[in-house]
Write an enzyme that holds these catalytic residues in place. Structure first.
Site, PDB file in Angstrom:
ATOM      1  N   HIS A  34       0.824  -1.299  -0.139  1.00 44.19           N
ATOM      2  CA  HIS A  34      -0.246   0.010  -0.066  1.00 44.19           C
ATOM      3  C   HIS A  34       0.724   1.292  -0.109  1.00 44.19           C
ATOM      4  CE1 HIS A  34      -3.117  -2.710   1.578  1.00 44.19           C
ATOM      5  NE2 HIS A  34      -3.509  -2.385   0.348  1.00 44.19           N
ATOM      6  N   ASP A  55      -6.230  -0.670  -7.503  1.00 45.80           N
ATOM      7  CA  ASP A  55      -5.848  -1.791  -6.524  1.00 45.80           C
ATOM      8  C   ASP A  55      -6.949  -2.689  -6.636  1.00 45.80           C
ATOM      9  OD1 ASP A  55      -5.120  -3.278  -4.282  1.00 45.80           O
ATOM     10  OD2 ASP A  55      -5.620  -1.564  -2.754  1.00 45.80           O
ATOM     11  N   ASP A  70      -7.244  -9.827  -9.019  1.00 48.14           N
ATOM     12  CA  ASP A  70      -6.453 -10.269 -10.304  1.00 48.14           C
ATOM     13  C   ASP A  70      -7.540 -10.553 -11.451  1.00 48.14           C
ATOM     14  OD1 ASP A  70      -3.420 -11.412  -9.401  1.00 48.14           O
ATOM     15  OD2 ASP A  70      -4.823 -11.721  -7.835  1.00 48.14           O
TER      16      ASP A  70
END
Ligand code: SAM
Length: 280
Positions: free
Chosen positions: A61, A154, A157
């Site tokens: 992050h 963010d 997948d």
């Protein structure tokens, strides 16, 4: 003892011992589980893929937020697409930006992360600068009237709902709502195991932006080597800043980082030849 086997890759997976299942639910969008592991602390998985852990999320992050924001240097409006656990928001909110917009498809990820992984967002969901939208990121970037200096993708997948966030349509939408001089960064998988992801994203982004590349972040719970973060902008200078420029901005921001540093920022754009060869 119970175990969690990550099923992200058909031929290879990491195995966690599970001390305790904290919560499990099939949301409207994803199969969500939060469990406790002796090394990684609380772990969030969606559709069998590790998303974040208490132990190492700061690496991911910090790098996802601080690299583009400090490279940009004067970001006022930031968009986070995905990021329902709140970790990326926590790091973006450390910057003196005016507005943060976060768009996640799945409210349950946000609510359950706030409840069971509170250190991830660390109160950032209450930040008055935040606008939270529960929507598909691809639809949002193609419709919004807002413009953003930095867009951080963010995402999960490219399986299930996250697949939409790797499409040429999504990247075109990002371009559409990016302010002049802005930069987009995208979670792009581990090149050793997800080579196609890097190649496909590069090709799609290269059609749209003058400067496209990747930087690398080694996140232990994203197994298989360093994670590639996609980088797309029309301003090639943004990823060529000298160490001194980034160091001055970092000192000015007073960020309490544990992994990110100006030297790591600059060095993270150095790619091994075998990774450059994937898209070169
Ligand atoms: N850091 C993680 C990783 O690398 O796998 C991603 C973490 S974050 C929990 C991923 C978020 O993407 C989730 O909250 C999920 O709900 C969200 N997401 C998946 N598909 C989406 C879409 N099409 N639009 C918006 N958000 C999406």
């Amino acid at each position: 003892m119970m175990q969690f086997l990550e099923t992200l890759h058909a031929e290879y997976g990491q195995l966690f011992s599970v001390d305790r299942v904290i919560y499990r639910e099939k949301t409207d969008h994803q199969d969500l589980v939060i469990f406790e592991n002796a090394i990684f602390g609380r772990v969030l998985a969606l559709d069998g893929a590790i998303q974040t852990t208490e132990r190492d999320n700061h690496i991911y992050h910090e790098m996802l937020a601080h690299v583009p924001i400090l490279a940009h240097g004067r970001a006022r409006n930031v968009l986070i697409v995905g990021g329902g656990d709140g970790g990326c928001l926590r790091e973006v909110a450390r910057h003196p930006v005016d507005q943060i917009c976060m768009v996640d498809l799945d409210r349950k990820v946000i609510d359950l992360s706030k409840k069971y992984l509170p250190s991830l967002s660390d109160g950032a969901f209450d930040d008055p600068r935040l606008t939270l939208e529960i929507a598909d990121g691809k639809a949002f970037v193609n419709q919004t009237d807002r413009r953003f200096d930095v867009i951080v993708v963010d995402s999960t997948d490219p399986i299930g709902p996250g697949a939409a966030l790797y499409t040429p349509d999504f990247y075109a939408g990002c371009r559409r709502c990016l302010a002049e001089g802005g930069v987009v960064v995208t979670q792009n998988g581990v090149p050793l195991l997800q080579e196609d992801e890097v190649r496909d994203s590069y090709r799609a982004l290269k059609h749209l932006f003058a400067d496209v590349g990747f930087y690398l972040v080694p996140v232990p719970s994203y197994t298989g080597g360093a994670l590639a973060v996609g980088w797309a902008t029309d301003d090639p200078e943004l990823r060529q800043h000298e160490y001194a420029t980034i160091a001055a901005r970092y000192d000015n921001a007073g960020l309490p980082t544990r992994y990110y540093s100006p030297a790591i920022h600059v060095g993270s754009f150095a790619l091994p030849p075998e990774i450059s060869a994937i898209f070169g």
